[in-house]
Design an enzyme around this catalytic site. Sequence first.
Site, short mmCIF file in Angstrom:
data_model
loop_
_atom_site.label_atom_id
_atom_site.label_comp_id
_atom_site.label_asym_id
_atom_site.label_seq_id
_atom_site.Cartn_x
_atom_site.Cartn_y
_atom_site.Cartn_z
N ILE A 17 2.87 -3.97 10.76
CA ILE A 17 3.08 -5.43 10.75
C ILE A 17 1.92 -6.12 11.45
O ILE A 17 1.18 -5.49 12.21
CB ILE A 17 4.40 -5.82 11.47
CG1 ILE A 17 4.42 -5.30 12.92
CG2 ILE A 17 5.62 -5.29 10.70
CD1 ILE A 17 5.57 -5.84 13.76
N TYR A 19 -2.82 -6.23 17.07
CA TYR A 19 -2.95 -5.40 15.87
C TYR A 19 -4.16 -4.46 15.98
O TYR A 19 -4.08 -3.26 15.68
CB TYR A 19 -3.10 -6.33 14.66
CG TYR A 19 -3.19 -5.65 13.31
CD1 TYR A 19 -2.04 -5.23 12.64
CD2 TYR A 19 -4.42 -5.47 12.68
CE1 TYR A 19 -2.12 -4.64 11.39
CE2 TYR A 19 -4.51 -4.88 11.43
CZ TYR A 19 -3.35 -4.46 10.78
OH TYR A 19 -3.44 -3.88 9.53
N ILE A 61 0.84 -1.21 0.00
CA ILE A 61 0.00 0.00 0.00
C ILE A 61 0.87 1.25 0.00
O ILE A 61 0.60 2.23 -0.71
CB ILE A 61 -0.94 -0.02 1.24
CG1 ILE A 61 -1.96 -1.15 1.11
CG2 ILE A 61 -1.64 1.32 1.41
CD1 ILE A 61 -2.79 -1.40 2.37
N TYR A 119 -9.66 -5.35 3.45
CA TYR A 119 -8.65 -6.33 3.01
C TYR A 119 -8.13 -5.96 1.63
O TYR A 119 -8.88 -5.86 0.67
CB TYR A 119 -9.27 -7.73 3.01
CG TYR A 119 -9.47 -8.24 4.43
CD1 TYR A 119 -8.47 -8.98 5.06
CD2 TYR A 119 -10.63 -7.94 5.14
CE1 TYR A 119 -8.63 -9.42 6.37
CE2 TYR A 119 -10.79 -8.37 6.46
CZ TYR A 119 -9.79 -9.12 7.06
OH TYR A 119 -9.95 -9.53 8.35
N1 NAP Z 1 -2.87 -5.30 3.30
C1 NAP Z 1 -4.04 -5.12 3.90
O1 NAP Z 1 -5.05 -5.77 3.60
C2 NAP Z 1 -4.20 -4.07 4.96
C3 NAP Z 1 -5.48 -3.85 5.49
C4 NAP Z 1 -5.67 -2.87 6.45
C5 NAP Z 1 -4.58 -2.12 6.85
N2 NAP Z 1 -3.36 -2.35 6.34
C6 NAP Z 1 -2.25 -1.50 6.81
O2 NAP Z 1 -1.65 -0.86 5.70
C7 NAP Z 1 -0.27 -0.66 5.96
C8 NAP Z 1 0.54 -1.25 4.81
O3 NAP Z 1 0.24 -2.61 4.71
P1 NAP Z 1 0.80 -3.51 3.50
O4 NAP Z 1 -0.13 -4.65 3.35
O5 NAP Z 1 1.11 -2.67 2.33
O6 NAP Z 1 2.16 -4.07 4.17
P2 NAP Z 1 3.40 -4.80 3.50
O7 NAP Z 1 3.13 -5.14 2.08
O8 NAP Z 1 3.76 -5.89 4.46
O9 NAP Z 1 4.55 -3.65 3.54
C9 NAP Z 1 4.94 -3.14 4.77
C10 NAP Z 1 5.90 -1.98 4.58
O10 NAP Z 1 6.22 -1.45 5.87
C11 NAP Z 1 7.62 -1.53 6.09
N3 NAP Z 1 7.87 -1.76 7.51
C12 NAP Z 1 7.44 -2.79 8.28
N4 NAP Z 1 7.91 -2.65 9.53
C13 NAP Z 1 8.65 -1.52 9.56
C14 NAP Z 1 9.43 -0.85 10.54
N5 NAP Z 1 9.52 -1.32 11.81
N6 NAP Z 1 10.08 0.28 10.19
C15 NAP Z 1 10.00 0.77 8.95
N7 NAP Z 1 9.28 0.19 7.96
C16 NAP Z 1 8.63 -0.94 8.26
C17 NAP Z 1 8.10 -2.66 5.20
O11 NAP Z 1 9.50 -2.56 4.95
P3 NAP Z 1 10.32 -3.85 4.38
O12 NAP Z 1 9.92 -3.98 2.93
O13 NAP Z 1 11.75 -3.45 4.53
O14 NAP Z 1 9.91 -5.01 5.19
C18 NAP Z 1 7.23 -2.40 3.97
O15 NAP Z 1 7.76 -1.33 3.21
C19 NAP Z 1 0.01 -1.30 7.32
O16 NAP Z 1 -0.03 -0.33 8.33
C20 NAP Z 1 -1.14 -2.27 7.48
O17 NAP Z 1 -1.41 -2.54 8.84
C21 NAP Z 1 -3.13 -3.30 5.40
#
Ligand code: NAP
Length: 241
Positions: A85, A147, A14, A179
């Site tokens: 995470i 979470y 995202i 999601y």
């Molecule tokens: N995917 C979903 O369905 C969903 C739904 C609701 C909310 N969200 C929220 O949307 C956001 C993005 O989700 P996503 O699905 O795109 O996640 P993702 O694909 O797992 O990507 C996570 C990103 O955050 C970085 N990251 C993780 N821990 C970190 C830390 N301690 N310090 C700095 N950077 C960190 C990762 O870096 P690396 O690449 O180096 O690991 C990566 O760039 C999150 O807050 C998640 O909770 C996601």
Amino acid sequence: MTRTAIVTGGSRGIGAAIAKALQAQGCQVAATYAGNDEKAAAFTKETGIKTYKWDVADYEACKAGVAQVEADLGAVDILVNNAGITRDAPFHKMTPQQWHECIDTNLNGVFNMTHNVWGGMRERKFGRIVTISSINGQKGQFAQANYAATKAGDIGFTKALAQEGARAGITVNVVAPGYINTEMMSTIPEKVMNEVILPQIPVGRLGEADEIARAVAFLAADDAGFITGSTISANGGQYMT
Ligand SMILES: NC(=O)c1ccc[n+]([C@@H]2O[C@H](COP(=O)([O-])OP(=O)(O)OC[C@H]3O[C@@H](n4cnc5c(N)ncnc54)[C@H](OP(=O)(O)O)[C@@H]3O)[C@@H](O)[C@H]2O)c1
């Protein structure tokens, strides 16, 4: 006026879509990440967006990282707290480590980043803070007490800070995705996805990262100054608040 934006976790998922949307809106963008150098390098190569590695859970690293971005690109006008995470487990099996890792990244990370841009935004009388929460912070979710606590925390944090930022030209808002089709979803077993999650989504599909980026870019724009303390839900109708 060219705005400078930091998107945490902006190298993939995202966050990458948000970084690209802000770039398309004319911003200079810095995307941060935690450790996946390969993904970050590929992202920079594809987009020209500079990536920076630091852990949002580390306050001093955030301070130094923000200073580096400001030296490279100029004062930060827009912060998107996207890094997050999951450490899922039913509560009776959840370890203190799973609890703390989630809190440290998802909630303390939001404090650490916001605190390090807040003073500058107050001085310049302009700022846009957008934090990515989750549908599961709004409604709760089995095996996600950690979470959900962090994602509900984002909303309380935002409502409080919006009141402090209002007179200083700083808006503070939340986007709460449902999601979304990213790597984070790959931890969910296929059976659970098809039989439990998809049937709960009225539009009948996962969301795409670009659909979240659209809401963030809207809130980050200069002319969104009257919207503050809000939560935009983007969840395909799964949970209506
Ligand atoms: N995917 C979903 O369905 C969903 C739904 C609701 C909310 N969200 C929220 O949307 C956001 C993005 O989700 P996503 O699905 O795109 O996640 P993702 O694909 O797992 O990507 C996570 C990103 O955050 C970085 N990251 C993780 N821990 C970190 C830390 N301690 N310090 C700095 N950077 C960190 C990762 O870096 P690396 O690449 O180096 O690991 C990566 O760039 C999150 O807050 C998640 O909770 C996601």
